[in-house]
Design a protein around this motif. Structure first.
Motif, PDB file in Angstrom:
ATOM      1  N   MET A  50       0.827  -1.207   0.000  1.00 59.82           N
ATOM      2  CA  MET A  50       0.000   0.000   0.000  1.00 59.82           C
ATOM      3  C   MET A  50       0.862   1.256   0.000  1.00 59.82           C
ATOM      4  N   PHE A  51       1.955   1.242   0.740  1.00 63.42           N
ATOM      5  CA  PHE A  51       2.869   2.379   0.753  1.00 63.42           C
ATOM      6  C   PHE A  51       3.466   2.608  -0.623  1.00 63.42           C
ATOM      7  N   PHE A  53       2.279   1.668  -3.521  1.00 69.51           N
ATOM      8  CA  PHE A  53       1.228   2.109  -4.440  1.00 69.51           C
ATOM      9  C   PHE A  53       0.941   3.589  -4.260  1.00 69.51           C
ATOM     10  N   SER A  54       0.791   4.024  -3.008  1.00 70.02           N
ATOM     11  CA  SER A  54       0.510   5.445  -2.767  1.00 70.02           C
ATOM     12  C   SER A  54       1.698   6.313  -3.185  1.00 70.02           C
ATOM     13  N   GLN A  55       2.900   5.806  -3.030  1.00 68.92           N
ATOM     14  CA  GLN A  55       4.075   6.549  -3.473  1.00 68.92           C
ATOM     15  C   GLN A  55       4.067   6.704  -4.991  1.00 68.92           C
ATOM     16  N   ASP A  56       3.699   5.662  -5.715  1.00 66.31           N
ATOM     17  CA  ASP A  56       3.597   5.748  -7.175  1.00 66.31           C
ATOM     18  C   ASP A  56       2.542   6.769  -7.593  1.00 66.31           C
ATOM     19  N   VAL A  57       1.381   6.756  -6.927  1.00 62.73           N
ATOM     20  CA  VAL A  57       0.326   7.716  -7.240  1.00 62.73           C
ATOM     21  C   VAL A  57       0.815   9.132  -6.978  1.00 62.73           C
ATOM     22  N   TRP A  58       1.502   9.344  -5.863  1.00 69.72           N
ATOM     23  CA  TRP A  58       2.009  10.661  -5.518  1.00 69.72           C
ATOM     24  C   TRP A  58       3.026  11.148  -6.547  1.00 69.72           C
ATOM     25  N   ARG A  61       1.235  12.064  -9.783  1.00 73.58           N
ATOM     26  CA  ARG A  61       0.496  13.321  -9.614  1.00 73.58           C
ATOM     27  C   ARG A  61       1.454  14.503  -9.615  1.00 73.58           C
TER      28      ARG A  61
END
Length: 66
Positions: A50-51, A53-58, A61
């Protein structure tokens, strides 16, 4: 080459997490006593994924907005 190795690490983490989760739920379904460490391993690997994945999204963006 470093990116490929990191991607493979993520892939092995994902596969390991899925196998552990399936093993845990299968042991509950079949009535076996699961190790107390198994759910902790599943949540640790899930948190890691999850970390990332959220890092990739960030990062994606951030590239779009400047």
């Amino acid at each position: 080459m470093k990116a490929q190795m990191f991607d493979m690490t993520r892939m092995w983490g994902m596969v390991t997490g899925l196998v552990l989760a399936i093993a845990y739920f299968a042991s509950l379904y079949l009535g076996f006593k699961a190790s107390e460490m198994l759910p902790m391993l599943v949540t640790a690997i899930g948190g890691f994924e999850m970390f990332l994945f959220s890092q990739d999204v960030w990062i994606k963006r951030k590239r779009k907005h400047g």
